[in-house]
Design an enzyme around this catalytic site. Structure first.
Site, PDB file in Angstrom:
ATOM      1  N   HIS A 242      29.244  44.565  32.436  1.00  0.00           N
ATOM      2  CA  HIS A 242      27.852  44.338  32.844  1.00  0.00           C
ATOM      3  C   HIS A 242      26.950  44.298  31.612  1.00  0.00           C
ATOM      4  O   HIS A 242      25.865  44.872  31.596  1.00  0.00           O
ATOM      5  CB  HIS A 242      27.406  45.427  33.810  1.00  0.00           C
ATOM      6  CG  HIS A 242      26.355  44.996  34.793  1.00  0.00           C
ATOM      7  ND1 HIS A 242      25.089  44.644  34.404  1.00  0.00           N
ATOM      8  CD2 HIS A 242      26.395  44.850  36.134  1.00  0.00           C
ATOM      9  CE1 HIS A 242      24.383  44.323  35.478  1.00  0.00           C
ATOM     10  NE2 HIS A 242      25.154  44.425  36.542  1.00  0.00           N
TER      11      HIS A 242
ATOM     12  N   HIS B 101      28.964  47.708  43.035  1.00  0.00           N
ATOM     13  CA  HIS B 101      29.656  48.006  41.771  1.00  0.00           C
ATOM     14  C   HIS B 101      30.509  49.271  41.848  1.00  0.00           C
ATOM     15  O   HIS B 101      30.593  50.042  40.884  1.00  0.00           O
ATOM     16  CB  HIS B 101      28.649  48.132  40.628  1.00  0.00           C
ATOM     17  CG  HIS B 101      27.975  46.853  40.254  1.00  0.00           C
ATOM     18  ND1 HIS B 101      28.587  45.618  40.331  1.00  0.00           N
ATOM     19  CD2 HIS B 101      26.707  46.612  39.790  1.00  0.00           C
ATOM     20  CE1 HIS B 101      27.747  44.680  39.917  1.00  0.00           C
ATOM     21  NE2 HIS B 101      26.604  45.246  39.598  1.00  0.00           N
TER      22      HIS B 101
ATOM     23  N   GLU C 262      28.714  37.892  34.691  1.00  0.00           N
ATOM     24  CA  GLU C 262      29.738  38.865  35.059  1.00  0.00           C
ATOM     25  C   GLU C 262      30.906  38.151  35.734  1.00  0.00           C
ATOM     26  O   GLU C 262      30.797  37.708  36.867  1.00  0.00           O
ATOM     27  CB  GLU C 262      29.149  39.909  36.004  1.00  0.00           C
ATOM     28  CG  GLU C 262      27.896  40.597  35.491  1.00  0.00           C
ATOM     29  CD  GLU C 262      27.084  41.195  36.626  1.00  0.00           C
ATOM     30  OE1 GLU C 262      27.648  41.966  37.438  1.00  0.00           O
ATOM     31  OE2 GLU C 262      25.886  40.874  36.726  1.00  0.00           O
TER      32      GLU C 262
END
Length: 334
Positions: free
Chosen positions: A162, A92, A298
């Site tokens: 998220h 991420h 996501e």
């Protein structure tokens, strides 16, 4: 000077109410009318706890969502070392990724807000200066998440929200009423990415067993019956969507069957994550979330694709504009 926890609240005539903070462009709450009550469908915590929680709760993941293998980028003769925050990989965008940045509110109206962020060259090891705008807006019964980004040097970009959902809502003590395994899900995907033990994708494969979600089934059906689920503790896999213009990418129905959520996106994949590592994350009342209290869908580029052309080309070049739109549509039963 503004506080990183500065909040924004959006509302519309359909009764949707969205709250967020500048820190991580984080969505902290989304309520909507279901069966005569306002139902909370997002997991959250107290504002002051967002800086210390470790599960990207409601935040934006970037500069590159999901994993980049070996925390390294390779393009031609050039190599860049990234922050290996989930060693040996970059997850991420790194430990100080977009989820830990204070975004700036540029415009706000009753039902929409636009935020901006500048990620400078070298941020978490990534090349290029990247300018990002993000708009959250409420359109009837939809929450729309829209990103734009540009760069002055080639760099991979994949941004996502998220947000953790539980469509059954919360009880008065802020515990969710049921874990996500009571939800029914359907995904418009014929293929998915199995992973190795570190979460890095292997070769694309046809969906099978509990990963065949092309027809509606409970999230908990055949729970942990597949070695990929056993390895991940549930679902934590990218599903390759059947074309960018499908009617919807995903459809989820609450355990009590009073609320459905449809997901529409122009991104090539959805990471379906069943909240397998939520335990000990604080909730809004200061108690602790449990594993499986919420799920994420996501929308993103495929994980590890910067170095693996067979998984797509997520590299953004100077003069190009990265465009991402994801729409979460909520349908309450009559």
């Amino acid at each position: 000077m503004s506080s990183p926890m500065n909040a924004f609240t959006l509302e519309n005539e359909e009764g949707l109410r969205l709250r967020g903070i500048e820190f991580g462009a984080t969505l902290t709450s989304l309520t909507l009318p279901v069966a005569g009550e306002q139902r909370e469908v997002l997991l959250g915590c107290a504002d002051e706890a967002y800086a210390s929680q470790q599960v990207w709760l409601g935040a934006v993941a970037g500069r590159f969502a999901n994993r980049i293998g070996g925390a390294e980028l390779v393009r031609g003769d050039e190599r860049w070392s990234l922050d290996a925050n989930q060693a040996p990989h970059c997850l991420h965008g790194g430990s100080d990724g977009f989820h830990r940045r204070t975004w700036q509110i540029r415009e706000q109206e009753a039902d929409r807000v636009r935020l901006a962020l500048l990620s400078r060259a070298g941020d978490q090891g990534f090349p290029g200066n990247v300018r990002v705008t993000l708009e959250y807006r409420l359109e009837q019964r939809d929450l729309v998440v829209e990103f734009r980004a540009s760069t002055d040097a080639p760099t991979p970009v994949s941004l996502t929200s998220h947000a953790y959902f539980n469509l059954d809502g919360h009880a008065d003590d802020d515990h969710v009423r049921s874990d996500i395994r009571h939800h029914a899900i359907r995904l418009n995907a014929d293929r998915f990415l199995p992973t190795d033990q570190s979460g890095l994708p292997l070769t694309m494969a046809p969906v099978e067993g509990p990963f065949d979600l092309r027809r509606e089934r409970l999230m908990g059906q055949e729970w942990l019956s597949h070695h990929q689920q056993q390895q991940a503790g549930g679902y934590d896999h990218a599903f390759v969507l059947n074309g960018p213009e499908q009617a919807w990418a995903a459809r989820v129905v609450s355990g009590d069957k009073r609320l459905a959520m449809e997901v529409y996106t122009n991104q090539p994949s959805l990471q379906f994550y069943s909240g397998n590592w939520l335990a000990n994350t604080p909730n809004r009342s200061g108690r602790l979330h449990r594993d499986l209290d919420g799920f994420c869908l996501e929308a993103q580029q495929l994980p590890d694709s910067p170095n693996r052309p067979e998984l797509g080309d997520p590299w953004l070049l100077p003069g190009q504009t990265y465009r991402h739109q994801t729409r979460y549509r909520f349908i309450a039963a009559d």
